[in-house]
Design a protein around this motif. Structure first.
Motif, short mmCIF file in Angstrom:
data_model
loop_
_atom_site.label_atom_id
_atom_site.label_comp_id
_atom_site.label_asym_id
_atom_site.label_seq_id
_atom_site.Cartn_x
_atom_site.Cartn_y
_atom_site.Cartn_z
N ASP A 263 0.82 -1.21 0.00
CA ASP A 263 0.00 0.00 0.00
C ASP A 263 0.86 1.26 0.00
OD1 ASP A 263 -2.22 -1.57 -0.02
OD2 ASP A 263 -2.95 -1.01 1.96
N LYS A 264 1.87 1.31 0.89
CA LYS A 264 2.70 2.51 1.00
C LYS A 264 3.47 2.77 -0.29
CE LYS A 264 4.95 3.61 4.71
NZ LYS A 264 4.27 4.81 5.23
N CYS A 265 4.09 1.73 -0.85
CA CYS A 265 4.90 1.93 -2.06
C CYS A 265 4.03 2.33 -3.25
CB CYS A 265 5.68 0.66 -2.37
SG CYS A 265 7.01 0.30 -1.20
N VAL A 266 2.90 1.67 -3.42
CA VAL A 266 2.01 2.00 -4.54
C VAL A 266 1.50 3.43 -4.42
CG1 VAL A 266 -0.28 1.53 -5.50
CG2 VAL A 266 1.31 -0.36 -5.09
N GLU A 268 2.94 5.93 -3.00
CA GLU A 268 4.03 6.88 -3.27
C GLU A 268 4.36 6.91 -4.76
OE1 GLU A 268 6.34 9.87 -1.71
OE2 GLU A 268 4.91 8.57 -0.65
N ILE A 269 4.34 5.75 -5.41
CA ILE A 269 4.66 5.69 -6.84
C ILE A 269 3.59 6.37 -7.67
CG2 ILE A 269 4.95 4.10 -8.79
CD1 ILE A 269 6.21 2.14 -6.69
N GLU A 270 2.34 6.18 -7.29
CA GLU A 270 1.26 6.84 -8.04
C GLU A 270 1.26 8.34 -7.81
OE1 GLU A 270 -2.47 4.95 -7.26
OE2 GLU A 270 -1.91 3.09 -8.32
N ALA A 271 1.82 8.78 -6.69
CA ALA A 271 1.87 10.21 -6.41
C ALA A 271 2.98 10.92 -7.18
CB ALA A 271 2.06 10.44 -4.91
N ARG A 272 4.11 10.23 -7.41
CA ARG A 272 5.23 10.94 -8.04
C ARG A 272 6.05 10.09 -9.01
NH1 ARG A 272 10.11 10.35 -4.60
NH2 ARG A 272 9.58 9.17 -2.71
N GLY A 273 5.51 8.93 -9.44
CA GLY A 273 6.31 8.09 -10.31
C GLY A 273 5.68 7.70 -11.61
N LEU A 274 4.41 8.03 -11.83
CA LEU A 274 3.73 7.59 -13.04
C LEU A 274 4.31 8.20 -14.30
CD1 LEU A 274 -0.03 7.55 -11.91
CD2 LEU A 274 1.56 5.62 -12.12
N HIS A 275 4.94 9.37 -14.18
CA HIS A 275 5.50 10.04 -15.34
C HIS A 275 7.02 9.89 -15.43
CE1 HIS A 275 1.58 12.03 -14.77
NE2 HIS A 275 1.59 12.17 -16.10
N VAL A 276 7.58 9.03 -14.59
CA VAL A 276 9.03 8.85 -14.60
C VAL A 276 9.39 7.79 -15.63
CG1 VAL A 276 11.02 8.08 -13.26
CG2 VAL A 276 9.28 9.55 -12.20
N ILE A 319 12.01 -1.44 -4.07
CA ILE A 319 11.66 -2.11 -2.81
C ILE A 319 10.35 -2.88 -2.96
CG2 ILE A 319 10.70 -1.59 -0.52
CD1 ILE A 319 13.68 -1.85 -0.51
N LEU A 320 9.41 -2.34 -3.72
CA LEU A 320 8.16 -3.06 -3.94
C LEU A 320 8.43 -4.37 -4.69
CD1 LEU A 320 5.09 -3.18 -3.73
CD2 LEU A 320 4.97 -1.91 -5.89
N LYS A 321 9.27 -4.32 -5.72
CA LYS A 321 9.62 -5.54 -6.44
C LYS A 321 10.38 -6.50 -5.52
CE LYS A 321 11.81 -3.58 -9.84
NZ LYS A 321 12.65 -3.48 -11.05
N GLN A 322 11.25 -5.96 -4.70
CA GLN A 322 12.03 -6.80 -3.79
C GLN A 322 11.12 -7.49 -2.78
OE1 GLN A 322 15.22 -5.98 -0.32
NE2 GLN A 322 15.82 -5.14 -2.31
N TYR A 323 10.10 -6.79 -2.31
CA TYR A 323 9.17 -7.40 -1.36
C TYR A 323 8.53 -8.64 -1.97
CZ TYR A 323 5.19 -8.28 1.61
OH TYR A 323 4.27 -8.91 2.42
N PHE A 324 8.06 -8.52 -3.21
CA PHE A 324 7.44 -9.68 -3.86
C PHE A 324 8.47 -10.77 -4.17
CE2 PHE A 324 4.17 -6.45 -5.09
CZ PHE A 324 3.11 -7.05 -4.43
#
Length: 437
Positions: A263-266, A268-276, A319-324
């Protein structure tokens, strides 16, 4: 089945952020025969703590005639009339085995105790099956791995680097931490699925699967625990329960629908990573990822992963990928894996979606809910592919080895063909609303 090879007896050390848990013994447990009590059709008086599997007085030859398939079992009386012996007769690998059975409030044959004979037989079948298939490897597995490459040592080392020094060498400006405390191990009945933190192998069985340190929470096979140095660190007990923990066990212990890390990583990514550009494809720096992982392990849901602390969003995505990747059982479990591959091979898209949807109902709820949430998120990333260059196919290529690692883990010099797995993830991203409606 060469379990020794499959578990990497001669493999080089794993990467600290690579897959560390070895699933082969778990797969063997899943393949073990299932217990089936043969009901007694005669009208006899039986003790209240036995079920229909109790047959009263029965010879071993009569018992053998009743036990036709592996896993079949009966409870019977044998021996002299004046002092009969309660015997458990069980068929395994086309041979009938007989065990003296005891009851003192719980059923037992050796040291393990169970509330029912069926539970005792189920645990025994698993142990016999694993020992028959992987006996030589079990004898070797705690000797072939250096402690310095174990998951627990990696966690301890990171913890040491981030803890205030407890001892300072007067002759050296550097500070070191010394832990010289023996572990306080006790035999433990683990709930759910658990892996040994020393050898990384599954702790099989349904009760008394291994030992656990009462002070630091270190979990291990009994034999593996004998190899550990006196480095018990009680402070670690509160930080060893996030990464590398069975997904179902984690959400049950936290009473949540999904792991808070996801939840936390998603968010944060949707807040500032969708255009990266290259999000999820470009890796973050190892030291920054170590720092973020330790923060999540130490502070849990209160960990600060905002831009003010971790300005590189690729670190959060990593980190999200690493968690999975560190989950002992993949998000798309070994049981559903082959059925998903078959689903995407069906001739029409409608059939693929229908078969995939049906297959996913077999997932444990924690896996299903997390997958649904993740696929909806990746669909959002796909919507911005014109900017971030990460189409659903690109995302699937990145996530397939993590969410659907190969079922067959035999060592091979060739790169495994992941096309089927990539197609599965791609279908889940593109049609997540149809599949998870």
């Amino acid at each position: 089945m060469d379990v020794a090879a499959r578990n990497g007896v001669n493999k080089p050390p794993e990467s600290p952020v690579g897959p560390v848990w070895k699933p082969d013994l778990y797969k063997l447990q899943q393949e073990a025969p299932k217990p089936r009590g043969i009901p007694c059709l005669r009208c006899i008086e039986k003790p209240p703590y036995y079920g229909d599997e109790y047959h009263g007085r029965l010879s071993h030859l009569q018992a053998a005639e009743l036990l036709l398939e592996d896993g079949d079992f009966v409870v019977r009386l044998s021996g002299p009339q004046e002092n009969p012996i309660t015997t458990l007769s069980l068929r395994f690998r086309n041979k009938v085995n007989h065990y003296r059975l005891y009851y003192d409030g719980q059923h037992y044959v050796l040291e393990k105790r169970f509330d029912s004979v069926r539970e005792l037989v189920a645990d025994g079948l698993v142990t016999m099956h694993i020992e028959a298939e992987a006996g030589p490897y079990i004898q070797l597995m705690c000797d072939v791995r250096a402690y310095e490459r174990s998951p627990a040592y990696m966690t301890l080392s990171r913890f040491k680097r981030r803890t205030k020094p407890l001892l300072k060498d007067d002759d050296d400006s550097s500070s070191v931490i010394l832990y010289d405390k023996p572990h306080k191990f006790r035999v433990h009945n683990f709930k759910g699925l658990n892996w040994c933190e020393f050898c990384s192998n599954f702790m099989w069985g349904f009760t008394a699967q291994g030992v656990k340190c009462e002070d630091c929470g270190f979990s291990a096979h009994v034999k593996c625990s004998e190899k550990l140095p006196p480095d018990c660190c009680p402070e670690l007990k509160s930080v060893r329960s996030v990464f590398g923990v069975d997904l179902t066990a984690f959400v049950r212990s936290r009473r949540t629908t999904r792991p808070f890390v996801v939840d936390k990583c998603v968010q944060e990514i949707e807040a500032r990573g969708l255009h990266v550009e290259g999000i999820y494809r470009i890796s973050g720096f190892a030291d920054e990822m170590d720092s973020l992982r330790m923060a999540l392990e130490k502070d849990g849901e209160n960990a600060d992963i905002s831009a003010s602390v971790h300005d590189n969003i690729n670190v959060v995505a990593g980190i999200l990928k690493q968690y999975f990747r560190l989950l002992p059982i993949p998000l798309l479990t070994y049981e559903v894996h082959p059925f998903l591959i078959k689903a995407v091979q069906l001739p029409t898209l409608k059939d693929q979606i229908r078969a995939t949807k049906e297959t996913l109902t077999s997932l444990p709820p924690a896996h299903y809910n997390t997958l649904k949430f993740l696929m909806a998120h990746l669909a959002k990333v796909d919507e911005h592919q014109a900017v971030n260059k990460m189409s659903s196919f690109n995302l699937s290529t990145v996530f397939a080895p993590t969410l659907m690692p190969p079922c067959n883990s035999k060592i091979s010099s060739s790169i495994p063909d992941m096309s089927g797995e990539i197609n599965c993830i791609n279908l889940l991203i593109l049609y997540n609303k149809n599949i998870f409606e």
